[in-house]
Scaffold this motif. Structure first.
Motif, short mmCIF file in Angstrom:
data_model
loop_
_atom_site.label_atom_id
_atom_site.label_comp_id
_atom_site.label_asym_id
_atom_site.label_seq_id
_atom_site.Cartn_x
_atom_site.Cartn_y
_atom_site.Cartn_z
N PHE A 273 3.07 -10.27 -12.06
CA PHE A 273 2.19 -9.20 -12.54
C PHE A 273 2.96 -8.23 -13.45
N HIS A 277 2.58 -7.61 -17.69
CA HIS A 277 2.31 -6.30 -18.29
C HIS A 277 3.54 -5.72 -19.00
N LEU A 329 -4.37 -5.76 -4.08
CA LEU A 329 -5.39 -6.55 -4.78
C LEU A 329 -6.35 -5.64 -5.53
N ALA A 332 -4.53 -3.93 -8.53
CA ALA A 332 -4.34 -4.84 -9.66
C ALA A 332 -5.65 -5.16 -10.35
N PHE A 333 -6.72 -5.33 -9.56
CA PHE A 333 -8.02 -5.73 -10.14
C PHE A 333 -8.72 -4.58 -10.85
N ALA A 336 -5.15 -2.47 -13.14
CA ALA A 336 -4.16 -3.23 -13.92
C ALA A 336 -2.97 -2.34 -14.30
N LEU A 341 -0.17 0.04 -8.70
CA LEU A 341 0.25 -1.06 -7.83
C LEU A 341 1.42 -0.64 -6.95
N SER A 402 -4.52 -16.37 -12.25
CA SER A 402 -3.97 -15.16 -12.86
C SER A 402 -3.09 -14.44 -11.86
N THR A 404 -3.35 -11.29 -11.10
CA THR A 404 -4.21 -10.43 -10.29
C THR A 404 -4.81 -11.22 -9.13
N TYR A 407 -2.83 -11.81 -5.79
CA TYR A 407 -2.78 -10.86 -4.69
C TYR A 407 -3.78 -11.18 -3.58
#
Length: 442
Positions: A273, A277, A329, A332-333, A336, A341, A402, A404, A407
C-alpha cells in the motif's frame, strides 16, 4: 532531656459557656499513612535474578527482528533478486518451524543453559556462513543451506516465560503481569529490530545488520544462561504426553496459526500500500506504529488483574482484534491516506498483545509442566506458519486485486481465529450440552 507530654499531662478540658458544655481535646491528631499502590511490574523485578535474566533475554531477542530484514537487504543487494531473498528467508522460517520444537524438548529435558548455548552457537555458524556465501558470491543453493542452519536458534522468549512460570507458579496475578511484560517485549523487539537492521545495512555495509545481530544474540544468550538461580529444573525423564496431545491444545494452536496470518498479511499488504502511494520507505515506520500500539496495550493489560479465566477471555480478545482489524481496511478504502492508515494501525495493534497474552496463558495451563518450553515453542511455530501463509495470501491478493483489498485478509484471518476459539469455548460447550439435554428430553 525533656519528656514528651503524655496523655496524663494533657488531659481533656471541660468548661461551660452559657448553657453549653464544651469538651476540648488537645492531643495531636494521628493521620493515617496513605496506601501505596505497588506497581505490579516493579514487584516482578524485585525477585532475585529477574533483572539479570531479563536483560540477557532482551539482548538475545532483539536480533529476532533483525535477521530476516538484514538477510533480505544483504541478498537482494548482492544478487539483485528480491525473489531469491524472499525464498531464502521463507526456507529459514520453514526450517525453524520444524526444528524449534525439538530444540525446546531438549531444553525441557536437559535444562536451558545446557542446550541454549550450543544451539545458539550452531545457529551463529549458519548465520556467518550465509554472510560469507553472499559476500563471496557462492551458488544460490548455499544460501538456502546456510540460512536453514540457523533454525537451531532457541526460543528465548519461551524460555523467559518458562522462568516466570516457575518463579510465579503460586501467584497467578503476577504470572499474568509477567506474560504481559514478555508480550510487550516481543512487540518492542520486533518494532526496533527491523529499524536497527535497515539503519546498519544502509549506513555502513550490507552485512552490518547480520554481524551486529549475531553479536547481540550470542551475548544475550550467554548472559541469560548464566543466571542459574532462576532456571527451571530440567525434567530428564517424564511420562508426560506431547503438548500436541494435551486437551484443548490442537484447536488453540490453530488459533495461533490464524493469528500469525494476521501479522504476515498485514506486513506485506502495508508495504504494498505504501509503495502504491509512493511512500515505500515509510512502510517500516507505519508498521512500527502497530507494534507500538500493541506494546502499550500489553503493558496496560498486565497492570490489571485478569477478569475471569483465560478460556473465557480468549474469544473476547479475538473479537476485539477482529473488530479493530477492520479499521485499516476502512482507512485504506475510504481515505487512501497513509497518515490515516498509520493511525488505524496504531489502534488496531491495541488488541494484539492482550490476545497473545491470553493465548500464551492458555498454552501454559494446558501444557504439562515438564514440557512447558516445548508447548510454548509449538505456539510460536504456529505463529510462524501463519505468518508465512498470511504473507503468501496477502501478496496474492495485492498482486491480483489491489493493496486496499489486501487489508481484508487480516480481517478474515482474525475472524477465523475467533470462530475456532468460540467453537472450543467452555460457555459454548455448556450451551451445546443444554440444548442436547433439551432435545433428548423431548
Amino acid at each position: 532531656m525533656p519528656q514528651q507530654p503524655s496523655e496524663q499531662a494533657c488531659p481533656p478540658l471541660l468548661t461551660a459557656t452559657g448553657d453549653s458544655l464544651v469538651f476540648a481535646d488537645f492531643h495531636p491528631r494521628r493521620q493515617k499513612a496513605p496506601r501505596r499502590r505497588t506497581n505490579p511490574y516493579h514487584r516482578l523485578f524485585t525477585i532475585p535474578g529477574a533483572r539479570a535474566f531479563t536483560v540477557g533475554n532482551l539482548l538475545a531477542r532483539l536480533p529476532m527482528g533483525m535477521f530476516s530484514v538484514s538477510a533480505v537487504i544483504m541478498i537482494a543487494g548482492s544478487r539483485g533478486s528480491y525473489a531469491l531473498a524472499g525464498a531464502v528467508t521463507a526456507t529459514g522460517l520453514a526450517a525453524t518451524a520444524l526444528v524449534a520444537p525439538w530444540t525446546a524438548r531438549l531444553v525441557d529435558r536437559h535444562g536451558q543453559a545446557r542446550i541454549a548455548v550450543p544451539a545458539t552457537a550452531f545457529a551463529l555458524l549458519g548465520s556467518i556462513a550465509l554472510l560469507l556465501c553472499v559476500h563471496f558470491g557462492t551458488p544460490d543453493w548455499t544460501l538456502f543451506a546456510a540460512y536453514a542452519a540457523t533454525a537451531t536458534t532457541p526460543n528465548t522468549g519461551g524460555m523467559s516465560r518458562a522462568r516466570w512460570a516457575h518463579l510465579l507458579r503460586d501467584d497467578p496475578a503476577a504470572a499474568h503481569t509477567a506474560n504481559s511484560f514478555e508480550q510487550a517485549a516481543d512487540e518492542l523487539c520486533f518494532m526496533l529490530g527491523p529499524v536497527c537492521a535497515a539503519f546498519l545495512c544502509g549506513t555502513f555495509f550490507p552485512e552490518a545488520g547480520t554481524l551486529v545481530a549475531d553479536v547481540l544474540m550470542m551475548t544475550g544468550v550467554l548472559i541469560f544462561a548464566a543466571q542459574r538461580s532462576t532456571e527451571p529444573p530440567p525434567q530428564p525423564r517424564t511420562p508426560s504426553k506431547s503438548p500436541l496431545l494435551a486437551a484443548g491444545m490442537p484447536p488453540l494452536l490453530l488459533c495461533f496459526l490464524a493469528t500469525g496470518a494476521v501479522f504476515g498479511s498485514m506486513e506485506v499488504v502495508t508495504i504494498a500500500f505504501a509503495d502504491a502511494h509512493g511512500h515505500r520507505s515509510a512502510a517500516g515506520a507505519v508498521l512500527a506504529l502497530q507494534a507500538a500500539g500493541s506494546c502499550v496495550a500489553g503493558l496496560l493489560y498486565g497492570a490489571r488483574k485478569p477478569a475471569g479465566p483465560a478460556a473465557r477471555r480468549h474469544p473476547l480478545c479475538l473479537a476485539a482484534m477482529t473488530a479493530l482489524m477492520t479499521l485499516p481496511l476502512l482507512a485504506a478504502f475510504l481515505t487512501a491516506s497513509l497518515p490515516a492508515l498509520a493511525g488505524a494501525l496504531l489502534l488496531a495493534g491495541a488488541a494484539t498483545a492482550p490476545t497473545m497474552v491470553t493465548g500464551m496463558t492458555l498454552v501454559q495451563q494446558r501444557t504439562p509442566e515438564a514440557r512447558l518450553n516445548e508447548g510454548m515453542t509449538l505456539a510460536v511455530t504456529g505463529l510462524l506458519g501463519g505468518i508465512a501463509c498470511g504473507s503468501a495470501t496477502g501478496g496474492w491478493v495485492v498482486e491480483h486485486i489491489s493493496a486496499t483489498a489486501g487489508y481484508g485478509v487480516p480481517v478474515a484471518a482474525a475472524g477465523s481465529a475467533l470462530a475456532i476459539s468460540l467453537a472450543i469455548s467452555p460457555a459454548l460447550s455448556r450451551l451445546r450440552a443444554r440444548l442436547g439435554d433439551r432435545l433428548r428430553a423431548r
